[in-house]
Scaffold this motif. Structure first.
Motif, PDB file in Angstrom:
ATOM      1  N   ARG A   1      43.905 -31.076  13.499  1.00 32.87           N
ATOM      2  CA  ARG A   1      45.073 -30.406  14.054  1.00 32.87           C
ATOM      3  C   ARG A   1      45.628 -29.448  12.991  1.00 32.87           C
ATOM      4  O   ARG A   1      45.777 -29.806  11.827  1.00 32.87           O
ATOM      5  CB  ARG A   1      46.127 -31.452  14.446  1.00 32.87           C
ATOM      6  CG  ARG A   1      47.376 -30.910  15.122  1.00 32.87           C
ATOM      7  CD  ARG A   1      47.105 -30.318  16.483  1.00 32.87           C
ATOM      8  NE  ARG A   1      46.636 -31.303  17.457  1.00 32.87           N
ATOM      9  CZ  ARG A   1      47.427 -32.079  18.187  1.00 32.87           C
ATOM     10  NH1 ARG A   1      48.735 -32.010  18.033  1.00 32.87           N
ATOM     11  NH2 ARG A   1      46.936 -32.911  19.067  1.00 32.87           N
TER      12      ARG A   1
ATOM     13  N   GLN B   1      40.059 -29.035  20.909  1.00 33.46           N
ATOM     14  CA  GLN B   1      40.094 -29.384  19.476  1.00 33.46           C
ATOM     15  C   GLN B   1      38.811 -30.085  19.046  1.00 33.46           C
ATOM     16  O   GLN B   1      38.259 -29.809  17.968  1.00 33.46           O
ATOM     17  CB  GLN B   1      41.307 -30.285  19.189  1.00 33.46           C
ATOM     18  CG  GLN B   1      41.464 -30.646  17.728  1.00 33.46           C
ATOM     19  CD  GLN B   1      42.681 -31.544  17.487  1.00 33.46           C
ATOM     20  OE1 GLN B   1      43.616 -31.585  18.304  1.00 33.46           O
ATOM     21  NE2 GLN B   1      42.662 -32.248  16.387  1.00 33.46           N
TER      22      GLN B   1
ATOM     23  N   GLY C   1      38.907 -24.539  17.812  1.00 32.52           N
ATOM     24  CA  GLY C   1      38.012 -25.453  18.502  1.00 32.52           C
ATOM     25  C   GLY C   1      36.973 -24.674  19.277  1.00 32.52           C
ATOM     26  O   GLY C   1      36.803 -23.468  19.079  1.00 32.52           O
TER      27      GLY C   1
ATOM     28  N   GLN D   1      45.179 -23.425  17.966  1.00 30.96           N
ATOM     29  CA  GLN D   1      44.313 -24.524  17.558  1.00 30.96           C
ATOM     30  C   GLN D   1      42.848 -24.043  17.551  1.00 30.96           C
ATOM     31  O   GLN D   1      42.375 -23.387  18.472  1.00 30.96           O
ATOM     32  CB  GLN D   1      44.466 -25.714  18.519  1.00 30.96           C
ATOM     33  CG  GLN D   1      43.502 -26.853  18.237  1.00 30.96           C
ATOM     34  CD  GLN D   1      43.703 -27.461  16.839  1.00 30.96           C
ATOM     35  OE1 GLN D   1      44.850 -27.694  16.441  1.00 30.96           O
ATOM     36  NE2 GLN D   1      42.617 -27.675  16.113  1.00 30.96           N
TER      37      GLN D   1
END
Lengths: 144, 623
Positions: B600, B595, B556, B554
């Motif tokens: 997503r 995140q 971020g 992910q």
């Protein structure tokens, strides 16, 4: 009217003025000659008077003595030739004689002759002498 | 050669005037010269007489007074040396006493004789000289003629030279300049020849510079015009491609101009359209709010875009027109109307409606499929009897996902298949179905596999079979997978993984990682068996955690980057417990934090379980 005739007119107009100018100029040149027309008899009397003056004013050796105005010296001149031209200057006349100095240099000597007052026609006197001073003579003639 | 409009030559006119002037001047100068010569002649005669009278006259008188007649005659004859003197008389008291010639002045010359009497000093004698009035006249005329001829010759010579120079230096360059100017055209200025540095040549040079400048300017202008034409054509093409029609509104917002394409598309004619407002053409005038907003924009003279309204075409169809417009102002800033483009978006709107309908249908289908996937997905309560305390989090990115958990048994041995298929959404969902079916076949086949590693091998073989993966053909589809089974004595678990590691958290919070083989299932055919390591791990109150790569990959943080394994493990430690629920929740909190505002990227699935505790609980229950 075409462009050509226009341009010719433009050319001829100043040309006409130019012609008139030249004619007047030439007249001005000729007329003094006529005005200066001295009779032969007067010329002969003037030449005779000058010849007598130079002869009388000359020393025994034939020299014509002249006092230089600038250097205050006596200068001995010898007559070498007479100019035929007689130049009227008002009532007076200019005549010229070529003379030689002791070194053999040629000098123009101008004489101013004036009618002798009360002596009748054809009698003249030498009243002034200019040795090698043509500029003065020219200025005088111009002013006259 | 192009003929000049000038009919008569300037040089000819100039020459005539010039010759007239110079001949007149020559005549006048010649006359002056003649007069001057005559004056000189008379002066010479006067000089001769004056000298003779002073120098010889006294000698003659003295000889006469001595009565020496021979000497008198001799001296009188000496006057013969003077050409002006033609005869001489010696007077005494007005009476002629001697003459030369002896008979007096020639009779034939009497009329032309000028008598000049000269007194001889103070003697009373007078010598009278007879002078020829025409003395030197012939010589004077000869001189005058010579002077005149020479003058004319010189003048002609000067005139010819001047004319030739004029022609060469002035007329020829002038004519060349004139010719160049006559044949020059704006697109082809011709240079003048014979240019040089004098004033006229300077004019030619200036003209040539002007011609060169004009040529450059014209060339540049032609280039600019071509660019402008190209640009205009390009603009027209692009405008025609990007839009259907052009229109103009006058200052009263009535259609002043509409391009032909509009009439071709709608089948309306000009009388029905030009001079009318847009609202009067619209079918949906009753949509008051829309038209009020539009009218307000028009009144404020502001630009509007994508304004849509329906009109009735000439053949009775409904047509949706989409127009944009920009206000037009005069040079003085006065509003003079609108100019804009329009498109027929009827088909586009129909397609859009159809697409929305199809999308709705598809969404419904996927939602229904999601329902099935949920039904197939193993639940926490399914796992709890064998695997104790369980925390399972399943978050597909879309309605359906590619991450999946299957719980099954072979014989009496319970198994967990934890896998992450290629893709997400619908493709991922289909892949899950494929894998799920493969697992179903494996567990029901007569010779069931004996351990987790063999199950991985069997899944790989089934997927290759299903996706036609052969030694000659690879695929872009496959899965990461972890297989876990619980031993019959429930003392340990067996684990084998393909790209999904198993993490164990002890009671004291110590973290242990059991690595999977670094190879996915599917994708490519393998000549040999998979090298998946089997790990036998005693339970010892440990909590086991499995997670798909949706967490560690992910994006971020600041700066944006993937989470990575190190942070993942830190999140597990952050839980400070080996309780499955706390561990899973810590991971999910950390994921949300990491995140941030990023979207997503992938499906996320986490499974944490602690068999020993659950077993103990069950034992207590059974007891």
């Amino acid at each position: 009217m075409t462009a050509g005739s226009k341009s010719n007119k433009c050319v001829f107009k100043p040309m006409a003025w130019l012609c008139l100018f030249f004619i007047l100029l030439t007249g001005q040149l000729i007329s003094p000659a006529s005005a200066r027309d001295v009779p032969v008899e007067t010329a002969a009397r003037l030449q005779a008077t000058l010849s007598k003056f130079v002869s009388d004013a000359s020393a025994k050796d034939g020299s014509f003595v002249y006092l230089n105005r600038e250097t205050a010296q006596r200068v001995m001149l010898y007559p070498a030739g007479k100019h035929p031209m007689v130049i009227p200057f008002g009532e007076d006349y200019y005549l010229c004689v070529t003379m030689l100095d002791a070194q053999g240099n040629k000098l123009d000597v101008d004489f101013l002759l004036r009618p002798k007052s009360g002596a009748g026609e054809g009698i003249f006197l030498v009243v002034d002498t200019f040795v090698d001073n043509r500029n003065l003579l020219h200025r005088a003639l111009k002013r006259n | 050669m192009r003929k000049s409009p000038e009919r008569r030559g300037l040089i000819f006119s100039f020459l005539i005037v010039y010759l007239a002037i110079v001949f007149l001047l020559a005549g006048l100068v010649t006359v002056g010269f003649h007069l001057y010569r005559s004056q000189v002649s008379r002066s010479e005669a006067g000089l001769q007489v004056g000298i003779v009278a002073v120098e010889i006259g006294p000698l003659v008188v003295r000889a006469y007074q001595r009565q020496d007649s021979e000497a008198v005659k001799q001296l009188m004859r000496s006057f013969f040396a003077f050409p002006a003197i033609h005869c001489v008389h010696l007077f005494e008291g007005g009476k002629v006493v001697s003459s030369w010639p002896e008979r007096g002045c020639p009779e034939h010359m009497q009329a032309g004789i000028i008598k000049v009497p000269m007194p001889v000093e103070d003697t009373g004698f007078v010598i009278e000289f007879g002078l020829d009035n025409a003395y030197d006249k012939e010589q004077n005329w000869v001189s005058t003629r010579t002077f005149g001829v020479l003058s004319v010759f010189v003048i002609l010579l000067v005139a010819v030279t001047f004319t030739l120079l004029l022609i060469r230096l002035v007329m020829r360059p002038l004519m060349h300049l004139q010719q160049a100017m006559l044949i020059s055209t704006p697109d082809n200025p011709v240079d003048a020849k014979d240019v040089n540095a004098h004033q006229l040549g300077g004019a030619g040079l200036i003209y040539n510079q002007m011609a060169a400048t004009a040529r450059r300017y014209y060339s540049k202008m032609e280039k600019t015009q071509k660019q402008l034409r190209d640009s205009q054509a390009r603009f027209c093409d692009m405008a025609e491609i990007s839009t259907d029609w052009f229109y103009e509104l006058d200052r009263n917002f009535k259609l002043a101009y509409v391009s032909d394409q509009f009439f071709q598309l709608t089948g309306l004619n000009k009388k029905e359209v030009v001079g009318k407002t847009l609202a009067s053409l619209a079918l949906d005038q009753d949509e008051q709010g829309k038209w009020d907003d539009h009218q307000e924009k028009l009144m404020r003279n502001t630009e509007f875009r994508q304004f849509e309204f329906r009109i009735r075409t000439g053949d009775g169809r409904d047509c949706v027109a989409n127009i944009s417009g920009k206000p037009v102002f005069s040079d003085k800033g006065k509003f003079s109307g609108y100019r804009g483009t329009g498109r027929d978006v009827t088909q586009f709107r129909r397609n859009q409606e159809a697409l929305a309908e199809a999308n709705q249908n598809f969404g419904d289908s996927v939602a229904y499929a999601s329902h099935f996937q949920h039904r197939l997905l193993a639940k926490e309560q399914d796992l709890r009897p064998d695997f104790g305390k369980v925390r399972f989090i399943w978050q597909p990115r879309d309605l359906v996902g590619g991450d999946f958990l299957t719980y099954f048994s072979i014989g009496e041995t319970p198994y967990i298949a934890f896998y992450d298929c290629t893709g997400h959404g619908v493709p991922g969902g289909f892949m899950v179905m494929l894998v799920s079916a493969a697992i179903d076949r494996i567990r029901t086949q007569p010779t069931a596999p004996k351990n987790c590693s063999e199950i991985l091998q069997n899944i790989h073989d089934e997927i290759c079979d299903a996706l036609d993966i052969t030694p000659y053909q690879n695929a872009t589809d496959g899965l990461d997978c972890a297989i876990i089974c619980l031993s019959r004595d429930k003392k340990y678990i067996e684990y084998a993984g393909a790209n999904i590691d198993l993490l164990a958290v002890s009671k004291s919070g110590t973290l242990a990682r059991y690595p999977a083989m670094r190879q996915s299932l599917g994708y490519q055919y393998l000549d040999k068996a998979l090298a998946a390591e089997r790990h036998k791990i005693p339970l010892d109150g440990q909590c086991f955690v499995l997670a798909t790569d949706g967490i560690v990959t992910q994006i971020g943080g600041m700066p944006a980057r993937m989470m990575g394994s190190r942070y993942f493990e830190a999140l597990l430690r952050e839980a400070k417990s080996n309780d499955p629920k706390k561990l899973a929740n810590s991971l999910m909190r950390g994921l949300r934090r990491w995140q941030g505002s990023e979207e997503r990227r992938d499906d996320v699935m986490v499974l944490a379980f602690c068999p020993e505790e659950e077993l103990s609980d069950r034992n207590i229950d059974q007891a």
